[in-house]
Design an enzyme around this catalytic site. Structure first.
Site, short mmCIF file in Angstrom:
data_model
loop_
_atom_site.label_atom_id
_atom_site.label_comp_id
_atom_site.label_asym_id
_atom_site.label_seq_id
_atom_site.Cartn_x
_atom_site.Cartn_y
_atom_site.Cartn_z
N GLN A 1 39.08 -29.85 34.25
CA GLN A 1 39.79 -29.23 33.13
C GLN A 1 39.81 -30.17 31.93
OE1 GLN A 1 41.27 -26.00 33.00
NE2 GLN A 1 41.30 -26.55 30.83
N ARG B 1 38.62 -27.41 45.80
CA ARG B 1 39.98 -27.29 45.24
C ARG B 1 40.93 -27.24 46.42
NH1 ARG B 1 42.43 -23.26 40.69
NH2 ARG B 1 41.37 -24.85 39.46
N ARG C 1 35.00 -24.82 29.92
CA ARG C 1 34.88 -25.16 31.34
C ARG C 1 33.43 -24.99 31.77
NH1 ARG C 1 39.27 -25.01 34.78
NH2 ARG C 1 37.76 -25.91 36.22
N HIS D 1 43.24 -32.82 37.87
CA HIS D 1 42.33 -31.69 37.60
C HIS D 1 41.30 -32.17 36.57
CE1 HIS D 1 40.78 -27.78 37.26
NE2 HIS D 1 41.76 -27.14 36.67
N ASP E 1 51.68 -26.93 30.59
CA ASP E 1 51.15 -26.21 31.76
C ASP E 1 52.32 -25.50 32.43
OD1 ASP E 1 49.49 -25.38 33.84
OD2 ASP E 1 49.43 -27.33 34.84
N CYS F 1 45.66 -25.19 30.04
CA CYS F 1 44.54 -25.00 30.97
C CYS F 1 44.44 -23.56 31.47
CB CYS F 1 44.66 -25.96 32.14
SG CYS F 1 46.13 -25.70 33.17
N1 NVA Z 1 49.12 -27.24 37.40
C1 NVA Z 1 48.48 -25.99 37.73
C2 NVA Z 1 47.11 -25.94 37.12
C3 NVA Z 1 46.37 -24.66 37.40
C4 NVA Z 1 44.99 -24.66 36.80
C5 NVA Z 1 48.40 -25.86 39.24
O1 NVA Z 1 48.10 -26.84 39.91
O2 NVA Z 1 48.69 -24.76 39.75
N1 CP Z 2 42.48 -23.82 34.55
C1 CP Z 2 42.04 -23.49 35.78
O1 CP Z 2 41.63 -24.36 36.55
O2 CP Z 2 42.08 -22.17 36.07
P1 CP Z 2 41.80 -21.49 37.48
O3 CP Z 2 43.00 -21.82 38.36
O4 CP Z 2 41.72 -20.03 37.18
O5 CP Z 2 40.54 -22.05 38.06
#
Ligand code: NVA
Ligand code: CP
Length: 305
Positions: free
Chosen positions: A135, A105, A292, A132, A224, A264
């Site tokens: 997800q 990540r 997930r 992502h 989101d 998500c």
């Molecule tokens: N769009 C959000 C998703 C988190 C799971 C981010 O990138 O922070």
């Molecule tokens: N939805 C998701 O990816 O959550 P986290 O940021 O907690 O991993």
């Protein structure tokens, strides 16, 4: 350079339509316990590099590996050489000597591509600024469970809010599976241009400015956060830009009678969605979060066995 023949999962487009549908079917079999029994990943290890925070992704991958008989190792930039600037090609080749797959990540999608280029083991994208995909496996599995075996027939999905990594991932899903996707995004916050163009070529995709227009008659409403990880400094400006893009009960009422709400998580109640909707009867958020685990276990089995 390492062999290119191993499989990576960097975006949903790394899977064909049939492969994606099979993976979802497998996710469902994993959930019911028909698949994934007998420690199929005994002795296998997943290295998990997190350059951003996570609850769901970290815990579901780590628990998933444990349940399949293997193990996950959490690597944070704070206490590895990755955080001190060791180059991705070196990290990829070193980890390839020790473990069986890498989940990462991070911010820049190109960094994940570079890691994958140098890795001789599968690399899984656990979220970048661009997409992502893990997800979406869970989100699609949730829709499959909720709407039943004909779930894709006439499916219409509305995205409301930021044209971010999740919006881009929904575009990829629409491109592969061919469902209708309507996005209501304020000017200046459009999804990735290339991702949008590709989806428009392959599916019925509409980008509009009015949430009410996007949501009319759809089966799924999803959104989101307005400021993603790495955009904390823009949070105030974004609060203003997205003020008309909150998913509330009135907006949900414009969707079809069978419409469900997905997010998500984490969610900001009172910002992108009201508590009434996110905690209401049409919300599938905890089933979605639970998926997930099942979807990623299916993905790990797909890539490692
Ligand atoms: N769009 C959000 C998703 C988190 C799971 C981010 O990138 O922070
Ligand atoms: N939805 C998701 O990816 O959550 P986290 O940021 O907690 O991993």
């Amino acid at each position: 350079m390492s062999s290119n023949r191993n499989r990576h999962f960097l975006t949903l487009h790394d899977l064909g339509r049939d492969e994606l549908l099979e993976l979802l079917e497998r996710g469902e079999r994993v959930r019911t316990g028909e698949d994934g029994r007998g420690r199929p990943l005994e002795g296998r290890t997943l290295a998990m590099i997190f350059q951003k925070s996570s609850t769901r992704t970290r815990v579901s991958f780590e628990a998933g590996m444990t349940q399949l008989g293997g193990a996950g190792i959490f690597l944070s930039p704070r206490d590895t050489q990755i955080g001190r600037g060791e180059p991705a090609p070196d990290t990829a080749r070193v980890l390839s000597e020790y473990v069986d797959a890498i989940m990462i990540r991070t911010f820049d999608h190109a960094d994940v591509e570079e890691l994958a280029r140098w890795s001789s083991i599968p690399v899984i994208n656990g979220l970048t600024d661009l997409v992502h995909p893990c997800q979406l496996l869970a989100d699609l599995l949730t829709l499959r469970q909720h709407f039943g075996k004909d779930w894709l027939e006439g499916l219409r999905v509305a995205w409301v809010g930021d044209g971010n990594n999740m919006a881009n991932s929904w575009l990829n899903a629409a491109a592969i599976l061919g469902f209708e996707l309507r996005l209501a995004v304020p000017e200046g916050y459009d999804p990735d241009r290339e991702t949008l163009a590709r989806a428009r070529d392959r599916a019925s995709v509409h980008l509009v400015r009015e949430p009410a227009e996007a949501v009319e008659g759809v089966d799924v409403v999803t959104t989101d956060v307005w400021a993603s990880m790495g955009q904390e400094e823009e949070a105030q400006e974004r609060l203003r830009a997205f003020a008309g893009y909150r998913v509330d009960a009135e907006l949900m009422d414009r969707a079809s009678d069978r419409a469900v709400f997905l997010h998500c998580l984490p969610a900001h109640r009172g910002e992108e969605v009201t508590a009434e909707v996110v905690d209401g009867p049409r919300s599938l958020i905890f089933q979605e979060a639970g998926n997930r685990l099942h979807a990623q276990k299916a993905l790990l089995l797909h890539l490692l066995t």
